[in-house]
Design a protein around this motif. Sequence first.
Motif: not given
Length: 181
Positions: A139-149
């Motif tokens: 799976v892949e995603m485009a993560a926001t900086m808020g979601g990265v952790p």
Amino acid sequence: MTDARPHLRLRLARPEDMPALSALMDRAIGELLQDFLPPEGVKASYEIMGLDTQLIADGTYFVVEDGAAIAGCGGWSRRATLFGGDHSAGRDAALLDPKTDAARVRAMYTHPDHTRKGVGRIILDACEAAARAEGFSSVEMAATMGGVPLYRACGYHDIEPFEAVTSTGYRVPLIRMGKAL
């Protein structure tokens, strides 16, 4: 071992959930990105984020309820679009090939009153299991900086940082992340 989150319930999103989901997304963007982006970045994020009704139509979008309240939402997709809502530019509804492509984890949002309760992990687990059941091996995603952790804590690795440029010229930072299933 007992579940520490027995009050949280996962289900598929329904069309009648759309007004509540849009409101949750708006609140999550407005409040949860403040620690990661300046005010103009938070404002610009509304242009590239939001509800993708194709996910609901495809039966790949989940909600987590805490009692009667929707605590969070998110899904996965067998389609090429990596991120964005119905209004976002660059959408591609082409179907992915599970033998060669990574499924997409999409539109993950937690209501600000329900952060740090395991909502995101519940949704990620459901997305990964569903994608695996359809034959995807990653799976892949485009993560926001808020979601990265959260995503790093759940075993996702950085593939590449990139920026989504909005109509105002603001460059919203994102990270393409992935995980083998």
